[in-house]
Design an enzyme around this catalytic site. Structure first.
Site, PDB file in Angstrom:
ATOM      1  N   HIS A  62       0.829  -1.213   0.000  1.00  0.00           N
ATOM      2  CA  HIS A  62       0.000   0.000   0.000  1.00  0.00           C
ATOM      3  C   HIS A  62       0.857   1.254   0.000  1.00  0.00           C
ATOM      4  CE1 HIS A  62      -3.749   2.121   0.376  1.00  0.00           C
ATOM      5  NE2 HIS A  62      -3.323   2.780   1.430  1.00  0.00           N
ATOM      6  N   TYR A 131      -4.493   7.747  -6.699  1.00  0.00           N
ATOM      7  CA  TYR A 131      -5.736   8.505  -6.869  1.00  0.00           C
ATOM      8  C   TYR A 131      -5.559   9.878  -7.511  1.00  0.00           C
ATOM      9  CZ  TYR A 131      -4.695  10.202  -2.035  1.00  0.00           C
ATOM     10  OH  TYR A 131      -4.130  10.705  -0.895  1.00  0.00           O
ATOM     11  N   HIS A 283      -6.138  -1.323   6.058  1.00  0.00           N
ATOM     12  CA  HIS A 283      -6.368  -0.897   7.452  1.00  0.00           C
ATOM     13  C   HIS A 283      -7.327  -1.855   8.182  1.00  0.00           C
ATOM     14  CE1 HIS A 283      -4.075   2.581   6.408  1.00  0.00           C
ATOM     15  NE2 HIS A 283      -5.005   3.095   5.632  1.00  0.00           N
ATOM     16  N   ASP A 334       2.150   3.123   2.989  1.00  0.00           N
ATOM     17  CA  ASP A 334       1.016   4.049   2.905  1.00  0.00           C
ATOM     18  C   ASP A 334       1.435   5.508   2.718  1.00  0.00           C
ATOM     19  OD1 ASP A 334      -1.472   5.230   3.086  1.00  0.00           O
ATOM     20  OD2 ASP A 334      -2.030   4.386   5.004  1.00  0.00           O
TER      21      ASP A 334
END
Ligand SMILES: [Zn+2]
Length: 469
Positions: A62, A131, A283, A334
């Site tokens: 991630h 994104y 998560h 992340d």
């Protein structure tokens, strides 16, 4: 065809540690053959002898690459006008301000520097949960896949294996609430999103270093209809492509989901989607015992990012219960507040020790070793490989030749071998224990240095100078 051979005095194979291992690496970057106890083999004399024990490289499941450049910029109280009440949501405001201005060149420069750092730390593959799609006004670039291509180029320049996960982001909150200005670079409708996936598959399908999947951002950012339509579209292209989603990271998210659907996020997803081993739930912090057991039974991977979860004040994952139910997990960095598999695994275990006031918590079922560091490393490699949907995570024929050579000259590792070496790495080493790294049969890091680190750093330095001006 064999491209080259390696010889390792010790290597962590799927069944455990083996000695005197001869590796044959094929010209396509996969492991063609592997022979333990091969000291007397005629080829052993000619093989390249690696300088330490060999581990399968760690998949980083991630990543939001651009966030690496803002690490350290969000640790001041009261940013985003929060009057000292700082939270995930005020962090997100600062992040939106940062992402709003990035250019394609900057996105590529940041990702390349991050991937060099990942490789040097022993991450050999990454799942890029991507994104940032459009220009600062929210308009598509001339090539609507521009920013995805920049990420793919950064992976190719640095050599890291990539599972590229374009993010589906349609809305600003549960039940199809309109997105805000800070989210306009992220947005697609279902058709536009599938067009992006199709374009990326056309360009990169067949490249063994790249896999294309998809990532519905969260249940906040999609509607049930949009999720159904895009997952159906993805299946038409590739019905085994990985699917990643952020879920139940924050208490407020759980409350908002209940207000919208009378269900909790993980509960809603399990009730409304055929969640299986293709899925990675990132998560999954806030779950009931029932959700934890149900999720474990699906075979989906839970994507844990302990340093980011700590940094953002998310909460503790229900790790002991999930592992008791034979749940699968992997690790990710992340937000990249830290880029170190060692630190992720250490925090994962220490969080649970602090929470339950006990020691040696996360023994993994099905693993005969009592060694916590070794159990965590092996489980995270296997879960990460599953989540990234590529033949990685095992030193075995047919898998990519993605491997890490440990530097046993580091003082914390002296005299340690086998699973104890992994315990020492995870719990006692603050110096990077990684010496050399091979990905897809190519040596990318030797003696701690990446082949392209100077050129990549020069571009990153110029980018930071622009961003901090
Ligand atoms: Zn994330």
């Amino acid at each position: 065809m064999t491209a080259h051979t390696l010889f390792a005095e010790s290597a962590l194979l799927p069944d455990g540690w083996a000695s005197d291992v001869l590796f044959e690496i094929a010209s396509d970057g996969s492991i063609a053959a592997l022979l333990p106890d091969a000291a007397g083999h005629p080829e052993a004399a000619y093989a390249h002898r690696v300088a330490g024990p060999v581990l399968p490289g760690m998949p980083n499941l991630h990543s939001h690459a651009f966030q690496r450049a803002m690490a350290g910029l969000t640790e001041q109280r009261g940013q985003a006008g929060s009057a000292g009440e700082d939270s995930f949501w005020t962090w997100r405001q600062v992040m939106y301000g940062f992402v709003g201005q990035l250019t394609p060149d900057q996105v590529q420069a940041i990702a390349a520097q991050l991937y060099v750092e990942m490789l040097k730390a022993g991450y050999t593959a990454v799942g890029e949960f991507h994104y940032l799609h459009h220009d600062p006004e929210g308009r598509p670039y001339a090539d609507f896949a521009e920013l995805s291509e920049r990420i793919i180029t950064a992976a190719q320049v640095t050599g890291i294996g990539l599972t590229h996960l374009p993010v589906l982001y349609g809305y600003g909150g549960f039940g199809g609430q309109p997105a805000g200005t800070g989210q306009r670079r992220f947005l697609h409708d279902a058709n536009g999103f599938l067009r992006l996936i199709n374009r990326l598959l056309q360009r990169h399908d067949g490249n063994p270093q790249v896999r294309i999947g998809m990532a519905p951002h969260s249940l906040r950012a999609v509607t049930a209809e949009m999720l159904k339509e895009t997952l159906h579209g993805l299946d038409e292209f590739d019905d085994e492509a990985p699917i990643h989603i952020h879920i139940a990271e924050q208490v407020k998210e759980v409350e908002d989901c209940r207000a919208w659907s009378h269900q909790r996020p993980v509960e809603w997803l399990l009730n409304n989607q055929a969640v299986n081993g293709r899925w990675c739930l990132v998560h999954a912090t806030h779950m009931t015992e029932g959700e934890t057991a149900r999720l474990a039974r699906t075979g989906a991977v839970v994507g844990l990012c302990p340093t980011t979860e700590g940094n953002l004040g998310d909460g503790f994952f229900q790790a002991p219960e999930f592992l008791r139910q034979r749940g699968v997990f992997g690790i990710g960095s992340d937000s990249h507040i830290s880029v170190s598999p060692v630190e992720e695994l250490r925090w994962l275990e220490y969080g649970q020790r602090l929470l339950y006031r006990r020691r040696n918590m996360l023994a993994v079922n099905g693993n005969a070793s009592p060694s916590v560091g070794a159990a965590l490393y092996r489980a995270a490699v296997a879960g990460g490989a599953q989540a990234l949907g590529r033949p990685i995570g095992q030193l075995a024929p047919g898998h990519r030749a993605d491997l890490v050579v440990v530097d046993t000259e580091k003082p914390a590792l002296l005299g340690k071998a086998g699973d104890v070496l992994l315990d020492a790495m995870v719990f006692a080493g603050n110096e990077n224990p990684v010496r050399d790294v091979m990905v897809g049969g190519k040596w990318l890091v030797t003696e701690g240095h990446h082949v392209a680190e100077h050129a990549v750093l020069a571009r990153y330095r110029a980018t930071l100078a622009q961003l901090m001006a």
